[in-house]
Write an enzyme that holds these catalytic residues in place. Structure first.
Site: not given
Lengths: 332, 325
Positions: B60, B129
Site C-alpha cells: 500500500e 475491514h
C-alpha cells in the site's frame, strides 16, 4: 584513481578540478551553515553532509538536465551538486521567501522545479515510493529519463525500501537507487540494525543490478553512476549503488556523538573525499600550486554572496500563511 | 434514463476518465485480472490493457507513493486501496507526501492524485475491514475528501476529482455498491457543495456516504407522522460546506448529525462545532449526533448492527431535538 566498473569518467585535469571544486563548494557551504546555526540564523534541524560530498558530486556527473532527483533530509549536497543556485538554498535555511521552497521547507525540504529536484524528504525511506512513481510516469510517457533516488542505509530497515525495490524491478523502471551508507542511522550502528550488512545484496535479491562503491572516491562514484545511468537509458531497468561513506559531523546539530569513537572519525577523515582527490592529483602532478587557493577563493566568494542573498531576503508576510496548501485554480 | 447500480456508475466514471485522458491510469490490488475486490473495475483490463489497469503487489505504501510520484511526473493516477483499514499502511505517503508537497515546495509542485477506497461496515467483516476513517483524512490540510452517497455522485465525482489539481480521496461505502436506480440527466453540482436531498422545515438530518440512505429513510418515516425533515448530504468532508450547514440549520433550527465514524473526535463533532460557532443563536434545541458505538466493529451480525447508526436511533434523536420524546 579510475572507475572500478568500466564507466567513462574524464580523467583530465580540468574535470578533476571541477569535481574538486564541486566538493569544496558543498563543504564550505555547510561549514558556513553550522556557523550560522550557532548564530541562530538557521534553526530547526540541520543535517550536515560533510564527509559524504563525493557521492553527490560523483552521481550528478551522470545526470542530464531533465532527469529527476529525490532526496533526503541530508540533501544540501545533492541540491548544490545538481546546480540549484547557492543563494536560494541558503535563503531556504534562513526561512526567507527568496528560498528555493519559499522558506516553507527549511534545511530538510529543498525543492526546485527547474532542476527537477523533488525534495528533501524527512521520513526515512519516504522518498523511495515517490521516485518509483516519477520513473513510472517517465516509462508510461515514453520519456528516456532517469530518476535518481538518494537515501541512507537506515532506509533499508523500512518497509517502503523493500516495497519500492520490488516495484521498480517488477516494472523495470528507469531509476537509480543510491544508498549512502554512512554506517549510522542517527546513532544506531549498521551492526545493530541489519542482519545483512551489505545493502547492495538486498537490492540484488530483488533482481536489481547492484554494486558497492567506494563513496569516498569521487571518480569511482562518477564511473559507477555513468555506467548505471547508461544501462538505465538503454532500457536495462533499475540499478542500485551502495556508496560506502561516512559523515564527519553529528547526525544533526543536537548530536553529542556518544555512539562512536573519535579515533574512528579521525580515521575516516584521513581518507575524506576532498583530501583524497587532492592527494591523488598532487601525486600525479595534476594539481598546480595556485589551484587550491583559487578554488577556495571562488567558493568563499560564492558562499559570501549566498549569505548576503539570504540576509537580504524578506520573510513571507503572515497574511500569506495559508497559501500553497491547495493549488489556486487559475494555475491549472 | 437507464437503471444502474452504484458499482456500475463508478465503473462508468472510470471508463469515461480513461477514454478522455491518456494520462489517466488506475492501479491497486486486484484491480486488473481479478476485476476489483468489489468488482468495480471488472472488465476494464480487457478494455484498457494491463499498463493502464495496473495490478500491484500488496504494497500500500509503495503503490500509493508511486501514485504521488506519477502525479508529480505528469500523469493523472487513480489509486485504488481495497479498504480503508488497509490505507493505514499508506498513511505516510498520503499525509507526509501527497498532502504536504505543494506546501513544502513553496507552491512549485502540485500532486493531482485521486485515491479511491471502500469504507464502512455492514458485511460482517469484523474489526480490520469495517471502519470509517474518513474523518482522519478530513483532518489533514492539503487533502480533499469526497463521500459520494448517491448514484449520480458515484458516476460523476471521479471526473471532478481528476479535474482538481490536488490530492482527492474518494470514499465508497461498501453497502452502497449494490444500490440501484436511475441516473439524472443533469450533472451534479461542484464536488465541494453540500446538497439538500430532501427539503423540510422541522429539523435537519445532516449526513453523508453510507449513512445517507438511513437519513433519507428516517425522513420518510418522520413524514408519516407529520414531521418534515430536511436531509443535507455533505458530499465533501474537506473542505466542509459550512455555509450549507448553517443555512439548513437556520431554516429548521434543529439538527441531528448521522455519521458512521466513532462519536469521539468524529466528523459529526466537527459539524456540531460549526453549528455551535456559526448558528448557535438559530438553534431551538441542542444538536444531536448518531454515530457508531465506541467499539471495534464486531463480527456477529446482531452486534455489528448494534454498533452502527440505525434508522430507529435517528428517529429517536429526531424526536429528542423536537422535544417529542
Amino acid at each position: 584513481m579510475n572507475g572500478q566498473q568500466g564507466g567513462k569518467p574524464h580523467i583530465n585535469r580540468d574535470h578533476l578540478l571541477a569535481l574538486l571544486t564541486g566538493m569544496v563548494r558543498i563543504r564550505r557551504f555547510e561549514e558556513k551553515c553550522a556557523e550560522l546555526y550557532t548564530e541562530e540564523k538557521i534553526r530547526g534541524f540541520l543535517h550536515l553532509y560533510i564527509g559524504e560530498e563525493a557521492v553527490a558530486v560523483g552521481i550528478s556527473q551522470a545526470l542530464q538536465p531533465d532527469d529527476a532527483l529525490v532526496s533526503t533530509y541530508r540533501e544540501h549536497g545533492h541540491a548544490l551538486a545538481r546546480g540549484i543556485p547557492m543563494g536560494p538554498v541558503m535563503a531556504e535555511m534562513y526561512g526567507k521567501v527568496t528560498g528555493c521552497s519559499r522558506g516553507r521547507g527549511g534545511s530538510m525540504h529543498l525543492y526546485d522545479a527547474a532542476h527537477r529536484f523533488f525534495g528533501g524528504n524527512a521520513i526515512v525511506a519516504g522518498g523511495l515510493p515517490l521516485a518509483v512513481g516519477l520513473a513510472l510516469a517517465d516509462r508510461m510517457r515514453g520519456e528516456n529519463r532517469v530518476t535518481v533516488c538518494f537515501f541512507g542505509e537506515g532506509a533499508a530497515a523500512e518497509g517502503e525500501f523493500h516495497e519500492s525495490l520490488n516495484l521498480a524491478a517488477l516494472w523495470q523502471l528507469p531509476i537509480l537507487f543510491v544508498c549512502e551508507n554512512n554506517l549510522y542511522a542517527m546513532g544506531t550502528a549498521l551492526d545493530l540494525s541489519e542482519s545483512e550488512k551489505h545493502i547492495y545484496l538486498k537490492a540484488r535479491s530483488y533482481g536489481i543490478a547492484s554494486w558497492p562503491v567506494d563513496g569516498m572516491n569521487v571518480v569511482d562514484v562518477e564511473a559507477a553512476a555513468i555506467r548505471a545511468c547508461e544501462s538505465i537509458r538503454a532500457g536495462a531497468g533499475p540499478q542500485f549503488l551502495e556508496c560506502n561513506t561516512y559523515r564527519f559531523r553529528g547526525h544533526s546539530m543536537f548530536d553529542s556523538q556518544l555512539y562512536r569513537d573519535k579515533d574512528e572519525i579521525e580515521l575516516w577523515q584521513k581518507r575524506g573525499p576532498i583530501v583524497r582527490l587532492q592527494d591523488w592529483m598532487q601525486t600525479n602532478q595534476m594539481l598546480h600550486e595556485a589551484d587550491l587557493p583559487g578554488i577556495e577563493r571562488i567558493v568563499a566568494a560564492e558562499v559570501e554572496e549566498a549569505v548576503a542573498f539570504a540576509e537580504e531576503g524578506e520573510f513571507e508576510a503572515e497574511s500569506d500563511l495559508t497559501r500553497d496548501v491547495y493549488t489556486p485554480r487559475a494555475d491549472t | 434514463m437507464t437503471e444502474t447500480t452504484y458499482r456500475e456508475a463508478i465503473r462508468e466514471g472510470l471508463r469515461e476518465a480513461l477514454q478522455a485522458d491518456e494520462r489517466v491510469f488506475l492501479m491497486g490490488e486486484d484491480v486488473g485480472h481479478y476485476g476489483g475486490c468489489y468488482a468495480v473495475t471488472k472488465g476494464l483490463i480487457q478494455e484498457f490493457g494491463p499498463e493502464r489497469i495496473r495490478d500491484t503487489p500488496l504494497s500500500e505504501s509503495g503503490f500509493v507513493g508511486a501514485g504521488v510520484g506519477a502525479a508529480l511526473g505528469g500523469m493523472r493516477p487513480i489509486v485504488e486501496i481495497m479498504t480503508v483499514n488497509f490505507s493505514l499502511l499508506a498513511l505516510d505517503q498520503i499525509v507526509n507526501n501527497a498532502a504536504t508537497i505543494r506546501h513544502m515546495s513553496g507552491g512549485q509542485f502540485s500532486v493531482p492524485l485521486v485515491i479511491r477506497m471502500a469504507t464502512g461496515a455492514g458485511r460482517q467483516l469484523a474489526a480490520q475491514h469495517s471502519h470509517s476513517f474518513e474523518c482522519w483524512y478530513a483532518h489533514v490540510p492539503g487533502l480533499k475528501v469526497l463521500v459520494p452517497g448517491t448514484l449520480d455522485d458515484a458516476r460523476h465525482m471521479l471526473k471532478m476529482a481528476l479535474a482538481d489539481p490536488d490530492p482527492v480521496i474518494i470514499f465508497e461505502h461498501v453497502l452502497l455498491y449494490n444500490q440501484s436506480g436511475e441516473l439524472s440527466a443533469a450533472e451534479p453540482p461542484p464536488m465541494e457543495q453540500a446538497v439538500v436531498r430532501r427539503p423540510g422545515r422541522d429539523l435537519s438530518l445532516i449526513s453523508y456516504g453510507g449513512s445517507l440512505p438511513k437519513a433519507l429513510s428516517a425522513a420518510e418515516q418522520l413524514a408519516g407522522s407529520g414531521i418534515e425533515a430536511e436531509v443535507l448530504d455533505l458530499r465533501c468532508l474537506r473542505p466542509l460546506d459550512a455555509a450549507a450547514i448553517v443555512k439548513t440549520v437556520s431554516r429548521t433550527r434543529r439538527a441531528v448529525i448521522i455519521d458512521e465514524g466513532w462519536r469521539s473526535g468524529s466528523l459529526a463533532a466537527e459539524v456540531s462545532a460549526i453549528i455551535m460557532e456559526q448558528a448557535f443563536w438559530e438553534l431551538d434545541a441542542p444538536v444531536a449526533r448518531v454515530c457508531s458505538d465506541e467499539v471495534p466493529i464486531p463480527y456477529p451480525r446482531h452486534l455489528e448492527q448494534a454498533a452502527l447508526p440505525q434508522v430507529d436511533e435517528i428517529l429517536a434523536a429526531a424526536n429528542q431535538v423536537l422535544g417529542r420524546s
